[in-house]
Scaffold this motif. Sequence first.
Motif, PDB file in Angstrom:
ATOM      1  N   TRP A  91     -35.725 -62.347  52.822  1.00  0.00           N
ATOM      2  CA  TRP A  91     -36.305 -62.601  54.144  1.00  0.00           C
ATOM      3  C   TRP A  91     -35.357 -62.313  55.309  1.00  0.00           C
ATOM      4  O   TRP A  91     -35.718 -61.528  56.207  1.00  0.00           O
ATOM      5  N   PRO A  92     -34.158 -62.900  55.383  1.00  0.00           N
ATOM      6  CA  PRO A  92     -33.326 -62.669  56.575  1.00  0.00           C
ATOM      7  C   PRO A  92     -32.839 -61.231  56.693  1.00  0.00           C
ATOM      8  O   PRO A  92     -32.646 -60.734  57.810  1.00  0.00           O
ATOM      9  N   ILE A  93     -32.652 -60.547  55.562  1.00  0.00           N
ATOM     10  CA  ILE A  93     -32.268 -59.132  55.634  1.00  0.00           C
ATOM     11  C   ILE A  93     -33.461 -58.306  56.110  1.00  0.00           C
ATOM     12  O   ILE A  93     -33.309 -57.382  56.917  1.00  0.00           O
ATOM     13  N   GLY A  94     -34.645 -58.648  55.633  1.00  0.00           N
ATOM     14  CA  GLY A  94     -35.849 -57.961  56.094  1.00  0.00           C
ATOM     15  C   GLY A  94     -36.028 -58.073  57.599  1.00  0.00           C
ATOM     16  O   GLY A  94     -36.416 -57.092  58.255  1.00  0.00           O
ATOM     17  N   GLU A  95     -35.744 -59.237  58.153  1.00  0.00           N
ATOM     18  CA  GLU A  95     -35.861 -59.398  59.604  1.00  0.00           C
ATOM     19  C   GLU A  95     -34.872 -58.500  60.343  1.00  0.00           C
ATOM     20  O   GLU A  95     -35.212 -57.890  61.364  1.00  0.00           O
ATOM     21  N   ILE A  96     -33.655 -58.409  59.830  1.00  0.00           N
ATOM     22  CA  ILE A  96     -32.644 -57.545  60.453  1.00  0.00           C
ATOM     23  C   ILE A  96     -33.094 -56.090  60.405  1.00  0.00           C
ATOM     24  O   ILE A  96     -33.025 -55.359  61.402  1.00  0.00           O
ATOM     25  N   VAL A  97     -33.551 -55.654  59.244  1.00  0.00           N
ATOM     26  CA  VAL A  97     -33.980 -54.269  59.067  1.00  0.00           C
ATOM     27  C   VAL A  97     -35.186 -53.954  59.951  1.00  0.00           C
ATOM     28  O   VAL A  97     -35.238 -52.902  60.602  1.00  0.00           O
ATOM     29  N   ALA A  98     -36.162 -54.860  60.004  1.00  0.00           N
ATOM     30  CA  ALA A  98     -37.373 -54.612  60.794  1.00  0.00           C
ATOM     31  C   ALA A  98     -37.072 -54.571  62.287  1.00  0.00           C
ATOM     32  O   ALA A  98     -37.615 -53.730  63.014  1.00  0.00           O
ATOM     33  N   ARG A  99     -36.213 -55.467  62.750  1.00  0.00           N
ATOM     34  CA  ARG A  99     -35.836 -55.436  64.170  1.00  0.00           C
ATOM     35  C   ARG A  99     -35.113 -54.134  64.509  1.00  0.00           C
ATOM     36  O   ARG A  99     -35.343 -53.530  65.559  1.00  0.00           O
ATOM     37  N   PHE A 100     -34.235 -53.713  63.611  1.00  0.00           N
ATOM     38  CA  PHE A 100     -33.504 -52.478  63.839  1.00  0.00           C
ATOM     39  C   PHE A 100     -34.462 -51.285  63.848  1.00  0.00           C
ATOM     40  O   PHE A 100     -34.325 -50.362  64.655  1.00  0.00           O
ATOM     41  N   ALA A 101     -35.445 -51.300  62.950  1.00  0.00           N
ATOM     42  CA  ALA A 101     -36.436 -50.221  62.900  1.00  0.00           C
ATOM     43  C   ALA A 101     -37.196 -50.113  64.213  1.00  0.00           C
ATOM     44  O   ALA A 101     -37.410 -49.008  64.732  1.00  0.00           O
ATOM     45  N   ARG A 102     -37.607 -51.251  64.758  1.00  0.00           N
ATOM     46  CA  ARG A 102     -38.313 -51.219  66.044  1.00  0.00           C
ATOM     47  C   ARG A 102     -37.414 -50.655  67.140  1.00  0.00           C
ATOM     48  O   ARG A 102     -37.860 -49.844  67.966  1.00  0.00           O
ATOM     49  N   LEU A 118     -33.687 -43.619  55.796  1.00  0.00           N
ATOM     50  CA  LEU A 118     -32.456 -44.285  55.348  1.00  0.00           C
ATOM     51  C   LEU A 118     -32.793 -45.303  54.264  1.00  0.00           C
ATOM     52  O   LEU A 118     -33.632 -46.184  54.469  1.00  0.00           O
ATOM     53  N   HIS A 119     -32.114 -45.179  53.137  1.00  0.00           N
ATOM     54  CA  HIS A 119     -32.244 -46.124  52.016  1.00  0.00           C
ATOM     55  C   HIS A 119     -31.088 -47.117  52.163  1.00  0.00           C
ATOM     56  O   HIS A 119     -30.032 -46.956  51.550  1.00  0.00           O
ATOM     57  N   PHE A 120     -31.290 -48.140  52.977  1.00  0.00           N
ATOM     58  CA  PHE A 120     -30.234 -49.088  53.324  1.00  0.00           C
ATOM     59  C   PHE A 120     -29.688 -49.743  52.059  1.00  0.00           C
ATOM     60  O   PHE A 120     -30.438 -50.276  51.246  1.00  0.00           O
ATOM     61  N   ASN A 121     -28.363 -49.707  51.917  1.00  0.00           N
ATOM     62  CA  ASN A 121     -27.734 -50.107  50.656  1.00  0.00           C
ATOM     63  C   ASN A 121     -26.751 -51.251  50.881  1.00  0.00           C
ATOM     64  O   ASN A 121     -25.810 -51.122  51.670  1.00  0.00           O
ATOM     65  N   LEU A 122     -26.981 -52.350  50.171  1.00  0.00           N
ATOM     66  CA  LEU A 122     -26.060 -53.491  50.189  1.00  0.00           C
ATOM     67  C   LEU A 122     -25.656 -53.899  48.776  1.00  0.00           C
ATOM     68  O   LEU A 122     -25.105 -54.994  48.595  1.00  0.00           O
ATOM     69  N   THR A 123     -25.908 -53.037  47.798  1.00  0.00           N
ATOM     70  CA  THR A 123     -25.696 -53.455  46.408  1.00  0.00           C
ATOM     71  C   THR A 123     -24.831 -52.509  45.590  1.00  0.00           C
ATOM     72  O   THR A 123     -24.464 -52.857  44.462  1.00  0.00           O
ATOM     73  N   TYR A 124     -24.497 -51.332  46.109  1.00  0.00           N
ATOM     74  CA  TYR A 124     -23.853 -50.335  45.254  1.00  0.00           C
ATOM     75  C   TYR A 124     -22.847 -49.510  46.057  1.00  0.00           C
ATOM     76  O   TYR A 124     -23.181 -48.996  47.131  1.00  0.00           O
ATOM     77  N   GLY A 125     -21.620 -49.401  45.532  1.00  0.00           N
ATOM     78  CA  GLY A 125     -20.603 -48.603  46.202  1.00  0.00           C
ATOM     79  C   GLY A 125     -19.850 -49.380  47.265  1.00  0.00           C
ATOM     80  O   GLY A 125     -19.864 -50.614  47.299  1.00  0.00           O
ATOM     81  N   LEU A 129     -24.316 -60.839  61.435  1.00  0.00           N
ATOM     82  CA  LEU A 129     -23.655 -59.812  62.239  1.00  0.00           C
ATOM     83  C   LEU A 129     -23.068 -58.713  61.357  1.00  0.00           C
ATOM     84  O   LEU A 129     -23.116 -57.526  61.698  1.00  0.00           O
ATOM     85  N   ALA A 130     -22.525 -59.110  60.204  1.00  0.00           N
ATOM     86  CA  ALA A 130     -21.944 -58.128  59.292  1.00  0.00           C
ATOM     87  C   ALA A 130     -23.015 -57.202  58.729  1.00  0.00           C
ATOM     88  O   ALA A 130     -22.800 -55.985  58.619  1.00  0.00           O
ATOM     89  N   VAL A 131     -24.175 -57.747  58.373  1.00  0.00           N
ATOM     90  CA  VAL A 131     -25.273 -56.918  57.867  1.00  0.00           C
ATOM     91  C   VAL A 131     -25.759 -55.967  58.963  1.00  0.00           C
ATOM     92  O   VAL A 131     -26.012 -54.779  58.716  1.00  0.00           O
ATOM     93  N   GLU A 132     -25.882 -56.470  60.175  1.00  0.00           N
ATOM     94  CA  GLU A 132     -26.299 -55.626  61.297  1.00  0.00           C
ATOM     95  C   GLU A 132     -25.330 -54.463  61.506  1.00  0.00           C
ATOM     96  O   GLU A 132     -25.742 -53.320  61.727  1.00  0.00           O
ATOM     97  N   GLN A 133     -24.032 -54.757  61.418  1.00  0.00           N
ATOM     98  CA  GLN A 133     -23.025 -53.711  61.609  1.00  0.00           C
ATOM     99  C   GLN A 133     -23.082 -52.673  60.488  1.00  0.00           C
ATOM    100  O   GLN A 133     -22.930 -51.474  60.732  1.00  0.00           O
ATOM    101  N   GLU A 134     -23.304 -53.126  59.256  1.00  0.00           N
ATOM    102  CA  GLU A 134     -23.388 -52.193  58.145  1.00  0.00           C
ATOM    103  C   GLU A 134     -24.641 -51.318  58.262  1.00  0.00           C
ATOM    104  O   GLU A 134     -24.589 -50.106  57.992  1.00  0.00           O
ATOM    105  N   LEU A 135     -25.747 -51.912  58.658  1.00  0.00           N
ATOM    106  CA  LEU A 135     -26.971 -51.134  58.854  1.00  0.00           C
ATOM    107  C   LEU A 135     -26.757 -50.070  59.931  1.00  0.00           C
ATOM    108  O   LEU A 135     -27.127 -48.901  59.763  1.00  0.00           O
TER     109      LEU A 135
END
Length: 263
Positions: free
Chosen positions: A138-149, A61-68, A105-111
Amino acid sequence: MPSQVIVNADDFGLSAHTNAVILHAFQAGLISSATAMANMPAFAAACVLAQQPALKGRIGLHFNLTYGRPLSQAILAEARFCAPHGEFELKLKRRTLRLTRRERLAVEQELEAQWNRCLEHGVMPSHLDSHQHVHNIWPIGEIVARFARKQGVPVRLARNLGQNIGPLKKTFKALLNRRLRQLSGATADYVCTPLDLKAGLAPKQGVLEIVAHPSALGGHDFGDAYLATGESLKSLIDQRLAGLPRVGYTCLAAQPSALAAQT
């Protein structure tokens, strides 16, 4: 020389043309992995292609928060992420260290929404990275890494090879990558672009990911967005990493990064 190399093509699903180039690059043996953009127009078609033997199990997954447009609702109300017309317009500075609780929470829901769209289209993502490297914030990286685990998949590190990485940036990347490894549990050891590879910066050990954006040069040859027009990505990798196995991220899912295990 590294022990293994992952050649990953970003932006799968961006357009029909991008899909066609990535499919051809897989079939030619140039790339060994790709990451898909779940909110893009050609995503559904990319998921159909992902069932082909050369691609199956190698699409992340190429997590996207910048386009579309986002796939979830809460993030639409966050001014640092979305414009009033309902499309992404990221206004976070790269040095941002905190999100509000509501933003987080919004970033987590979008991911989760982007991840679930992959599952709905028959693709279990092999790993996580992000469009325009937003998980290097940094804070987005933490969300993504926790979700990956939580999902049991690896995450891409911040690029840690390059002649243009100065002392301050190098320190920040080292700290961020340590945090990503700590939270996710599985990564490659090094990340670079084709331009870094051209500069002779391939590591002497570990697993290397090359972040690619391939383009068609005709026949079975490919260029890349990081290289000069007409320059062959295929020739560069064949010359610099001759004989190295090209693998997907699934080979790392059940084990920590090789270098992290040594520390």
